[in-house]
Design an enzyme around this catalytic site. Structure first.
Site, PDB file in Angstrom:
ATOM      1  N   GLU A 150      -9.105   8.244 -12.347  1.00 42.31           N
ATOM      2  CA  GLU A 150      -7.730   8.220 -11.821  1.00 42.31           C
ATOM      3  C   GLU A 150      -6.643   8.409 -12.875  1.00 42.31           C
ATOM      4  O   GLU A 150      -5.737   7.599 -12.993  1.00 42.31           O
ATOM      5  CB  GLU A 150      -7.509   6.904 -11.061  1.00 42.31           C
ATOM      6  CG  GLU A 150      -8.537   6.685  -9.972  1.00 42.31           C
ATOM      7  CD  GLU A 150      -8.361   5.355  -9.228  1.00 42.31           C
ATOM      8  OE1 GLU A 150      -7.549   4.529  -9.664  1.00 42.31           O
ATOM      9  OE2 GLU A 150      -9.055   5.153  -8.219  1.00 42.31           O
TER      10      GLU A 150
ATOM     11  N   GLU B  52     -17.452   7.940  -3.752  1.00 37.17           N
ATOM     12  CA  GLU B  52     -17.084   6.643  -3.147  1.00 37.17           C
ATOM     13  C   GLU B  52     -16.788   6.794  -1.662  1.00 37.17           C
ATOM     14  O   GLU B  52     -15.780   6.287  -1.151  1.00 37.17           O
ATOM     15  CB  GLU B  52     -15.844   6.060  -3.869  1.00 37.17           C
ATOM     16  CG  GLU B  52     -16.017   5.947  -5.377  1.00 37.17           C
ATOM     17  CD  GLU B  52     -14.814   5.341  -6.085  1.00 37.17           C
ATOM     18  OE1 GLU B  52     -13.915   4.807  -5.412  1.00 37.17           O
ATOM     19  OE2 GLU B  52     -14.775   5.410  -7.321  1.00 37.17           O
TER      20      GLU B  52
HETATM   21  C1  XIL Z   1     -12.825  -1.230  -5.700  1.00 37.84           C
HETATM   22  C2  XIL Z   1     -13.928  -2.197  -5.325  1.00 37.84           C
HETATM   23  O1  XIL Z   1     -14.607  -1.688  -4.212  1.00 37.84           O
HETATM   24  C3  XIL Z   1     -13.375  -3.563  -5.046  1.00 37.84           C
HETATM   25  O2  XIL Z   1     -14.429  -4.504  -4.882  1.00 37.84           O
HETATM   26  C4  XIL Z   1     -12.458  -4.021  -6.177  1.00 37.84           C
HETATM   27  O3  XIL Z   1     -11.850  -5.242  -5.832  1.00 37.84           O
HETATM   28  C5  XIL Z   1     -11.391  -2.980  -6.471  1.00 37.84           C
HETATM   29  O4  XIL Z   1     -12.020  -1.736  -6.739  1.00 37.84           O
HETATM   30  N1  XIL Z   1     -11.400   3.577  -6.668  1.00 37.84           N
HETATM   31  C6  XIL Z   1     -12.406   3.233  -7.559  1.00 37.84           C
HETATM   32  C7  XIL Z   1     -13.206   2.022  -7.326  1.00 37.84           C
HETATM   33  O5  XIL Z   1     -12.700   4.010  -8.496  1.00 37.84           O
HETATM   34  O6  XIL Z   1     -13.621   1.415  -8.512  1.00 37.84           O
HETATM   35  C8  XIL Z   1     -12.479   1.028  -6.452  1.00 37.84           C
HETATM   36  O7  XIL Z   1     -13.384  -0.018  -6.136  1.00 37.84           O
HETATM   37  C9  XIL Z   1     -11.939   1.689  -5.195  1.00 37.84           C
HETATM   38  C10 XIL Z   1     -10.968   2.790  -5.546  1.00 37.84           C
END
Ligand code: XIL
Length: 392
Positions: free
Chosen positions: A177, A282
């Site tokens: 990001e 994701e």
């Molecule tokens: C999220 C997790 O799922 C949560 O458990 C945590 O509290 C916050 O982060 N983008 C990403 C991930 O790259 O690491 C994030 O994961 C969601 C958004």
């Protein structure tokens, strides 16, 4: 069956025994799949087996699963998936909670579990502005580090973490990001202290720490044409100058009606054209009203209202069907890009543990994944399986 808190090692052998007794499992048999291919191990059944000819199917493992060594979760993961990512366990603020000292236990467990099941392991993530103690960016007097000092810290972090799992973590989300939608580089301490080259420095450090690992840039809203145009420019420069990037991770926190898949597909094609691997890193499909126009920007939060939480007691059949349609369309799109799309990872094992129950509004009941709160496959699961059977 192993007890609820069986050690992962114990679990794995019991699971193997069970598989040996049951053959490759009902789902694999139904899919007409052949016998085990991994040396000395039963092949995974379910999603991973069905999609094996096209791409890997992964899942994010939560801290809770790793801490409790929850056999029920690990059993389902071993059956359905052939790739794993730590949902939180390898982030700076989790693996080095005080910024400095390492807590290896969770990450070690994940890597050992994956090795036992011949899974493709993702390291998530090395350089990110979120879930990292502010002290990482400051000196002992609380003043911002110099560029040289922060680069030193970055290299030490990457060398230690990537070095420890060299050969066992197969790909890293090196930078997460780094781009701010339509505005180019995001302002973060990494960027503002080091400068525009902070990202390429991270890739070089990672390559040095494990020359064989695949190195990815990971982001959300990667359908946004302005964001993609900026990234394509950066990556083209990397290609020309030999900055070691292998691929791009599209987070894919999507909804029932966003983004537009034509736009999403144009992004895949744009990265593909640079010769980059594409990983869906994701995936989840939010079915609830969405107040968050900025996608997965983790600092965005909104107030709870009953109106924004319409289905606390179960998803209506009609929406269940929309979810299945949406998943099918998504996987159809990926099939059109089989040569570049290497993997799809779901962000969580089942609806009950999805981060989407708490983001961008806390306390809602969301239904974004393929397994329901009882860990049973949903209609969307069946649809994704049917597509694999029909298409592969
Ligand atoms: C999220 C997790 O799922 C949560 O458990 C945590 O509290 C916050 O982060 N983008 C990403 C991930 O790259 O690491 C994030 O994961 C969601 C958004």
């Amino acid at each position: 069956m192993p007890g609820k808190k069986a050690a992962i090692g114990q679990f794995a052998s019991v699971n193997h025994m069970r598989r040996a007794l049951l053959g490759t499992g009902a789902a694999a048999l139904a899919a007409g799949l052949a016998s085990p291919t991994f040396a000395g191990q039963a092949a995974p059944a379910g999603l991973a087996a069905a999609w094996r000819k096209a791409l890997r199917i992964g899942v994010a493992i939560s801290n809770e699963t790793l801490d409790g060594q929850v056999a029920r979760d690990l059993d389902l993961i071993a059956r359905e998936f052939n790739s794993v990512t730590a949902e939180n366990a390898m982030k700076w603020g989790v693996i080095r909670p005080d910024g400095v000292n390492w807590q290896w236990q969770r990450a070690d467990r994940l890597v050992e579990f994956a090795a036992r099941h011949d899974m493709y392991v993702l390291g998530h993530t090395l350089v990110w502005h979120s879930q990292i103690p502010r002290t990482v960016f400051n000196d002992q007097d609380g003043k911002p580090l110099t560029r040289a000092a922060l680069l030193g810290r970055m290299e030490e972090h990457i060398a230690t973490l990537v070095g420890r799992y060299r050969g066992r973590v197969h790909a890293w989300d090196v930078v997460n990001e780094a781009v701010d939608e339509d505005k180019g580089w995001r302002h973060s301490p990494w960027h503002d202290i080091i400068g525009d080259d902070f990202m390429e420095q991270a890739f070089r450090f990672a390559r040095k720490a494990d020359p064989a690992a695949r190195l990815l840039y990971n982001d959300y809203n990667t359908h946004n044409p302005a964001k993609v145009a900026f990234l394509v420019d950066v990556f083209r420069g990397y290609r020309e100058r030999g900055v070691p990037i292998d691929g791009v991770g599209l987070q894919s926190h999507i909804g029932l009606d966003y983004p537009d898949f034509d736009e999403f597909e144009r992004s895949i094609a744009a990265f593909e054209a640079l010769g980059l691997e594409v990983h869906i890193t994701e995936l989840d499909v939010d079915v609830l009203p969405n107040p968050n126009e900025k996608g997965a920007e983790v600092s965005n939060r909104f107030e709870y209202s009953r109106e924004n939480d319409p289905w606390p007691n179960g998803l209506p059949d009609e929406v269940q069907k929309q979810l299945a349609d949406r998943y099918e369309q998504f996987f159809r799109m990926l099939l059109r890009h089989r040569t570049s799309v290497k993997r799809v990872t779901f962000w969580g094992l089942h609806d009950g543990v999805s981060w989407k129950n708490g983001f961008p509004i806390r306390g809602r009941t969301n239904y974004p994944l393929l397994f329901d709160r009882n860990m049973r496959p949903k209609p969307a699961y069946e649809r994704v399986m049917q597509l694999a059977r029909a298409a592969l």
